[in-house]
Design a protein around this motif. Structure first.
Motif, mmCIF file in Angstrom:
data_model
loop_
_atom_site.group_PDB
_atom_site.id
_atom_site.type_symbol
_atom_site.label_atom_id
_atom_site.label_comp_id
_atom_site.label_asym_id
_atom_site.label_seq_id
_atom_site.Cartn_x
_atom_site.Cartn_y
_atom_site.Cartn_z
ATOM 1 N N TYR A 267 23.772 24.628 23.567
ATOM 2 C CA TYR A 267 23.811 26.053 23.237
ATOM 3 C C TYR A 267 22.461 26.639 23.567
ATOM 4 O O TYR A 267 21.457 25.917 23.690
ATOM 5 N N CYS A 268 22.410 27.948 23.706
ATOM 6 C CA CYS A 268 21.136 28.618 23.921
ATOM 7 C C CYS A 268 21.251 30.063 23.451
ATOM 8 O O CYS A 268 22.112 30.816 23.941
ATOM 9 N N TYR A 269 20.425 30.437 22.480
ATOM 10 C CA TYR A 269 20.338 31.841 22.067
ATOM 11 C C TYR A 269 19.375 32.541 23.014
ATOM 12 O O TYR A 269 18.168 32.332 22.962
ATOM 13 N N SER A 270 19.929 33.335 23.915
ATOM 14 C CA SER A 270 19.130 34.093 24.862
ATOM 15 C C SER A 270 19.966 35.272 25.342
ATOM 16 O O SER A 270 21.104 35.078 25.777
ATOM 17 N N GLY B 14 23.978 34.804 23.923
ATOM 18 C CA GLY B 14 23.708 33.522 24.558
ATOM 19 C C GLY B 14 24.938 32.724 24.948
ATOM 20 O O GLY B 14 26.029 33.277 25.147
ATOM 21 N N LEU B 15 24.743 31.399 25.044
ATOM 22 C CA LEU B 15 25.769 30.465 25.502
ATOM 23 C C LEU B 15 26.008 29.384 24.458
ATOM 24 O O LEU B 15 25.088 28.951 23.768
ATOM 25 N N ASP C 54 18.070 36.909 13.665
ATOM 26 C CA ASP C 54 17.811 36.655 15.078
ATOM 27 C C ASP C 54 17.176 35.272 15.210
ATOM 28 O O ASP C 54 15.993 35.089 14.910
ATOM 29 N N PRO C 55 17.964 34.268 15.650
ATOM 30 C CA PRO C 55 17.434 32.902 15.767
ATOM 31 C C PRO C 55 16.230 32.773 16.691
ATOM 32 O O PRO C 55 15.503 31.775 16.618
ATOM 33 N N ASN C 56 16.026 33.756 17.574
ATOM 34 C CA ASN C 56 14.863 33.698 18.453
ATOM 35 C C ASN C 56 13.577 34.126 17.749
ATOM 36 O O ASN C 56 12.479 33.915 18.270
ATOM 37 N N LYS C 57 13.725 34.727 16.566
ATOM 38 C CA LYS C 57 12.553 35.223 15.844
ATOM 39 C C LYS C 57 12.253 34.426 14.578
ATOM 40 O O LYS C 57 11.093 34.193 14.246
ATOM 41 N N GLN C 58 13.302 34.017 13.860
ATOM 42 C CA GLN C 58 13.049 33.276 12.620
ATOM 43 C C GLN C 58 14.224 32.370 12.285
ATOM 44 O O GLN C 58 15.372 32.796 12.246
ATOM 45 N N LYS D 134 21.572 30.125 12.571
ATOM 46 C CA LYS D 134 21.865 31.325 11.787
ATOM 47 C C LYS D 134 21.918 31.026 10.293
ATOM 48 O O LYS D 134 21.519 31.861 9.478
ATOM 49 N N ALA D 135 22.407 29.847 9.925
ATOM 50 C CA ALA D 135 22.482 29.503 8.509
ATOM 51 C C ALA D 135 21.094 29.454 7.880
ATOM 52 O O ALA D 135 20.856 30.005 6.799
ATOM 53 N N SER D 136 20.147 28.807 8.564
ATOM 54 C CA SER D 136 18.796 28.703 8.010
ATOM 55 C C SER D 136 18.114 30.065 7.992
ATOM 56 O O SER D 136 17.381 30.394 7.042
ATOM 57 N N ALA D 137 18.367 30.875 9.025
ATOM 58 C CA ALA D 137 17.786 32.217 9.058
ATOM 59 C C ALA D 137 18.300 33.064 7.900
ATOM 60 O O ALA D 137 17.543 33.823 7.273
ATOM 61 N N LEU D 138 19.589 32.925 7.602
ATOM 62 C CA LEU D 138 20.163 33.681 6.491
ATOM 63 C C LEU D 138 19.591 33.220 5.154
ATOM 64 O O LEU D 138 19.297 34.045 4.271
ATOM 65 N N LEU D 139 19.425 31.928 4.981
ATOM 66 C CA LEU D 139 18.853 31.402 3.737
ATOM 67 C C LEU D 139 17.446 31.961 3.512
ATOM 68 O O LEU D 139 17.086 32.351 2.390
ATOM 69 N N ILE D 140 16.647 32.024 4.575
ATOM 70 C CA ILE D 140 15.302 32.589 4.456
ATOM 71 C C ILE D 140 15.377 34.058 4.068
ATOM 72 O O ILE D 140 14.627 34.530 3.203
#
Length: 328
Positions: free
Chosen positions: A10-13, A44-45, A107-111, A187-193
């Protein structure tokens, strides 16, 4: 050496004109005689593809040659036969359905959570101040999960945001999230933060990479995968089987889809019950006149949906993939 390989990645882009990209990418995959399932979104993909070693090599080189996807990590399995029958590449709103589409919020690319390599994850999971959190769906963790992991009662990852409030009791702990290949944890970890959890980590590369680099220690059962293998072995250190047959209760690692397409439930079923129940989860499904023919695998090929070219943007788009000189 195996004739074929299966690639998980996968790739978040960000992808401009992602609908057109999906159509073009499908043509490219078919030109390499790849089979698999790829989701393309503006973010992304996300894909699993299978083909000859040469075709997979050419595919990885093409993806990495695109500056948007140079950071893509491929988990490579050597397989004796192709892991899919057809090639699908579709445009969807997200590369993993979470309902968290607003990049201003997630946004997984930021946090994201701190990425742990498999051996780092293995060293932390037994600590008293750590909670290992499985962010996958019920049918996935029912067939295999990390020892003592916290699991959530969810049928689909899009339900995860609703379950975060159930994790409040662990806010003073280190949260180590994991999933199959790492994509859900982004996304799960970003949401938890975002929800106030301060010490959040994620298993880089997911269960699949953990099996390859750490021997799969303390992962109990098998890992569910989204292809016709259904499940794969992970643990070569201390393996156990934790799943049981839905019909008779016998210990079994075998997971299938119900032969009744209207049900299609993912469930574990031993071989004996499989043949007796004709691949169905219940007597009601067994009586369904239009149920699919059970062949012992419990895996059924979905009917491909045609690309809706009317929806595809007419704007100019960047050419992808680059021309490849490799002869397949």
């Amino acid at each position: 050496m195996s004739t074929y390989q299966t690639l998980l990645y996968y790739c978040y882009s960000p992808i401009e004109n992602a609908e057109q990209f999906a159509a073009d990418h499908l043509d490219f995959c078919r030109s390499l005689n790849l089979v698999g399932r790829i989701i393309v979104a503006d973010e992304g993909l996300n894909g699993t593809v299978s083909g000859t070693v040469e075709a997979c090599k050419a595919y990885m080189e093409a993806v990495h040659a695109d500056t948007r996807f140079t950071k893509t990590e491929f988990k490579i399995d050597n397989v004796d036969e192709l892991s899919f029958i057809k090639m699908h590449c579709r445009y969807k709103p997200e590369i993993v359905h979470s309902g968290l589409r607003d990049p201003k919020l997630i946004d997984p690319n930021k946090q994201t959570g701190i990425h742990l390599e498999p051996k780092e994850f293995m060293e932390m999971i037994d600590s008293d101040d750590v909670v290992v959190l499985d962010v996958r769906s019920n049918y996935e963790h029912s067939v295999g999960k990390f020892k003592n992991a916290v699991t959530l009662d969810i049928e689909n990852f899009r339900e995860f945001p609703e379950k975060v409030k159930e994790l409040e009791q662990y806010k003073n702990k280190k949260i180590l999230t994991y999933c199959t290949g790492g994509i859900k944890c982004e996304k799960a970890s970003a949401l938890l933060i975002k929800e106030g959890f301060e010490d959040v980590y994620q298993l880089h590369g997911g269960i699949i990479k953990y099996g390859k680099e750490a021997g799969g220690k303390d992962f109990e059962g098998k890992c569910y995968v989204f292809d016709n293998r259904v499940t794969v072995d992970v643990n070569t250190v201390n393996p156990v089987v934790i799943s049981t047959c839905k019909n008779c209760g016998k210990v079994t690692p075998k997971m299938i889809n119900c032969a009744n397409a209207l049900c299609n439930e993912h469930f574990t079923q031993c071989d004996e019950c499989g043949w007796e129940m004709e691949g169905c989860c219940s007597d009601a499904c067994k009586q369904q006149p239009d149920k699919r023919e059970y062949d012992g695998t419990g895996y059924y090929v979905k009917i491909p949906q045609p690309v809706n070219y009317d929806k595809i943007s007419k704007r100019k788009h960047k050419n992808f993939p680059p021309k490849i000189s490799t002869t397949i």
